[in-house]
Design a protein around this motif. Structure first.
Motif, short mmCIF file in Angstrom:
data_model
loop_
_atom_site.label_atom_id
_atom_site.label_comp_id
_atom_site.label_asym_id
_atom_site.label_seq_id
_atom_site.Cartn_x
_atom_site.Cartn_y
_atom_site.Cartn_z
N ILE A 286 21.80 -21.56 -33.04
CA ILE A 286 21.82 -22.27 -31.76
C ILE A 286 23.28 -22.50 -31.38
CG2 ILE A 286 21.27 -24.46 -30.65
CD1 ILE A 286 18.74 -24.53 -32.44
N VAL A 287 23.65 -21.97 -30.21
CA VAL A 287 25.05 -22.00 -29.78
C VAL A 287 25.12 -22.66 -28.40
CG1 VAL A 287 27.15 -20.63 -29.48
CG2 VAL A 287 25.33 -19.79 -30.99
N PRO A 288 25.40 -23.94 -28.32
CA PRO A 288 25.40 -24.65 -27.03
C PRO A 288 26.49 -24.19 -26.07
CG PRO A 288 25.30 -26.18 -28.88
CD PRO A 288 25.64 -24.85 -29.45
N SER A 289 27.63 -23.71 -26.61
CA SER A 289 28.75 -23.35 -25.74
C SER A 289 29.25 -21.95 -26.10
CB SER A 289 29.89 -24.36 -25.90
OG SER A 289 31.06 -23.88 -25.25
N SER A 290 29.66 -21.23 -25.08
CA SER A 290 30.18 -19.87 -25.31
C SER A 290 31.60 -19.89 -25.86
CB SER A 290 30.15 -19.08 -24.00
OG SER A 290 30.99 -19.69 -23.03
N GLN A 291 32.24 -21.06 -25.87
CA GLN A 291 33.64 -21.14 -26.29
C GLN A 291 33.84 -20.67 -27.73
OE1 GLN A 291 36.20 -21.99 -24.20
NE2 GLN A 291 34.60 -21.96 -22.64
N GLY A 292 32.88 -20.99 -28.59
CA GLY A 292 33.06 -20.67 -30.01
C GLY A 292 32.39 -19.39 -30.45
N LEU A 293 31.93 -18.55 -29.49
CA LEU A 293 31.16 -17.36 -29.85
C LEU A 293 31.88 -16.43 -30.83
CD1 LEU A 293 29.15 -16.20 -26.72
CD2 LEU A 293 28.27 -16.79 -28.97
N PRO A 294 33.19 -16.14 -30.66
CA PRO A 294 33.85 -15.28 -31.64
C PRO A 294 33.74 -15.82 -33.06
CG PRO A 294 35.21 -15.49 -29.68
CD PRO A 294 34.10 -16.48 -29.53
N GLN A 295 33.95 -17.13 -33.22
CA GLN A 295 33.85 -17.76 -34.53
C GLN A 295 32.42 -17.69 -35.06
OE1 GLN A 295 35.22 -21.80 -34.35
NE2 GLN A 295 35.37 -22.05 -36.58
N VAL A 296 31.44 -17.91 -34.18
CA VAL A 296 30.03 -17.89 -34.56
C VAL A 296 29.62 -16.49 -35.02
CG1 VAL A 296 27.66 -18.08 -33.69
CG2 VAL A 296 29.37 -19.80 -33.06
#
Length: 446
Positions: A355-365
């Motif tokens: 579950i990823v609420p924000s796209s800001q951390g997508l690379p890290q996720v």
């Protein structure tokens, strides 16, 4: 072009294109259903490999002559059901006669001959794949249907016949089916050529005496393939056929010794069977042992697996004479039987849902998810933006054992929240994103 023509063309171009559909009798297998197929195939491969069988894959299209010579020119398959066509002519004006394979044994034998694969030793082989027959679609048999099969090539004795039958029985048992309750093994012996010819003469003479009882199909087969008359499903012919001369009564000492050798091994292994003197199978190449597993759970389509010995086929197709035995199992029919008796395929396991609420951390996720997948964890992430509530609903519906929550606060600290979704009393905890492979084992126990 007039204004009216331009308007008409514009209207046509604006029309919605016609929806194209699959060919009648050739069906799509969508993901939910495909999961059952994968479960079945995995269970089967596990058994096949324990018996030392290796996978073989042959073309779907073969020369028509392969099936005419292999299956038999006066069989229903060749006469009425095979998809045969003439290919485009080459630069010399020559065109090949080709066919979609209606069964697999002839193709496997052709491959073994062509590649000299039986030169050094016998081979134990198995296959999965689609077959094609142009017949009226029926329960468990479409025009494109699928089979699993085994072929033991280069082995002559009753021990290999028995091994193949034991393999088939184990397959059924490990799929959760019970002998006597869900299926019955039927056996017969077709003997050798001279014995079948003697029986054929007696059978034709008997059928001629009862010609008025024969239906149109049986009258057509009376002289071309009288053994197939014994396999009739016509209820008005059953009493007459039951009284027909039995091939077992024409077998010589060697054929009976082979048959009794098969039976002795099955008896010792505790595999029950019923001798069915009318069992002949639908293909011309069989000799000696033939067998079928039948069920009463699928109506008239009761054969779920069948095969036998075919010692003459390799030479018949141009190879050096060698014995062989095998069987084929219909995948659609097997899935129907499993469903009918309540054996449910295990759903594929998704270990975690991200579950990823924000796209800001997508690379890290995404880096963390790749580390988990590298450690054997199956994990999906929620693409695009949506509310946490919506994402949790998706996670729950996915069947995953855990939710991995990559919130902004957690990401800022290099952490992910791991929440059990299926375990009562399970508590949410924090894990280091940079060490995802170290706690992957926790998710594998979902």
């Amino acid at each position: 072009m007039t204004a009216v023509d331009l308007k008409t063309n514009a209207q046509k171009s604006a029309q919605k294109p016609e929806v194209l559909r699959a060919v009648k009798g050739m069906n799509d297998i969508l993901p939910a259903e495909a999961a059952r197929w994968e479960w079945l195939e995995d269970k089967m491969r596990s058994v096949l490999q324990r018996y030392g069988y290796a996978n073989v894959r042959t073309p779907i299209v073969e020369q028509t002559a392969l099936f005419v010579r292999g299956i038999g020119e006066v069989t229903d398959i060749v006469e009425k059901e095979m998809y045969a066509f003439e290919d485009r002519a080459d630069k010399h004006g020559q065109a090949e006669h080709l066919a979609l394979r209606p069964e697999m044994t002839a193709g496997v034998v052709r491959a073994m001959i062509e590649h000299s694969y039986l030169r050094d030793s016998g081979r134990r082989l198995y296959y999965f794949g689609p077959m094609f027959r142009r017949e009226k679609p029926q329960k468990g048999r479409s025009r494109q249907f699928h089979q699993m099969g085994v072929e033991a090539l280069g082995f002559a004795g009753p021990d290999v016949d028995a091994e193949v039958i034991l393999l088939g029985s184990r397959l059924l048992r490990e799929l959760g089916l019970i002998a006597g309750e869900h299926f019955t093994l039927e056996l017969n012996c077709l003997g050798e050529t001279a014995e079948r010819l003697a029986h054929r003469e007696a059978l034709i003479a008997y059928l001629e005496q009862h010609k008025d009882l024969l239906d149109e199909d049986s009258q057509r087969r009376l002289y071309s393939n009288p053994l197939r008359v014994l396999d009739t499903k016509n209820p008005t012919m059953q009493e007459m056929v039951n009284a027909a001369p039995k091939l077992l009564d024409f077998l010589g000492e060697a054929s009976m010794a082979h048959f009794n050798g098969v039976r002795a091994i099955l008896d010792a292994a505790g595999v029950g069977y019923r001798i069915n003197p009318r069992l002949v199978r639908g293909l011309d190449y069989y000799n000696l042992t033939v067998f079928e597993w039948v069920t009463d759970k699928l109506g008239s389509q009761g054969t779920v697996c069948g095969g036998g010995r075919y010692d003459g086929l390799i030479e018949q197709l141009g190879g050096k004479a060698a014995p062989a035995v095998g069987f084929g199992m219909g995948m659609e029919r097997m899935l129907l039987l499993l469903e009918e008796v309540g054996v449910l395929a295990a759903a594929p396991t998704l270990h975690a849902y991200a579950i990823v609420p924000s796209s800001q951390g997508l690379p890290q996720v995404m880096v963390a998810l790749e580390a988990l997948r590298g450690a054997g964890v199956s994990v999906q992430f929620h693409p695009g933006q949506s509310s946490m509530k919506s994402q949790f609903k998706k996670a729950d519906a996915s069947g995953a054992g855990y939710a991995l929550i990559f919130g902004e606060d957690e990401l800022a600290q290099g952490l992910v929240a791991v929440k059990p979704l299926r375990r009562e009393g399970g508590e949410q905890g924090m894990r280091s994103i940079s060490c995802a492979a170290d706690w992957a084992a926790e998710l594998l126990n979902a």
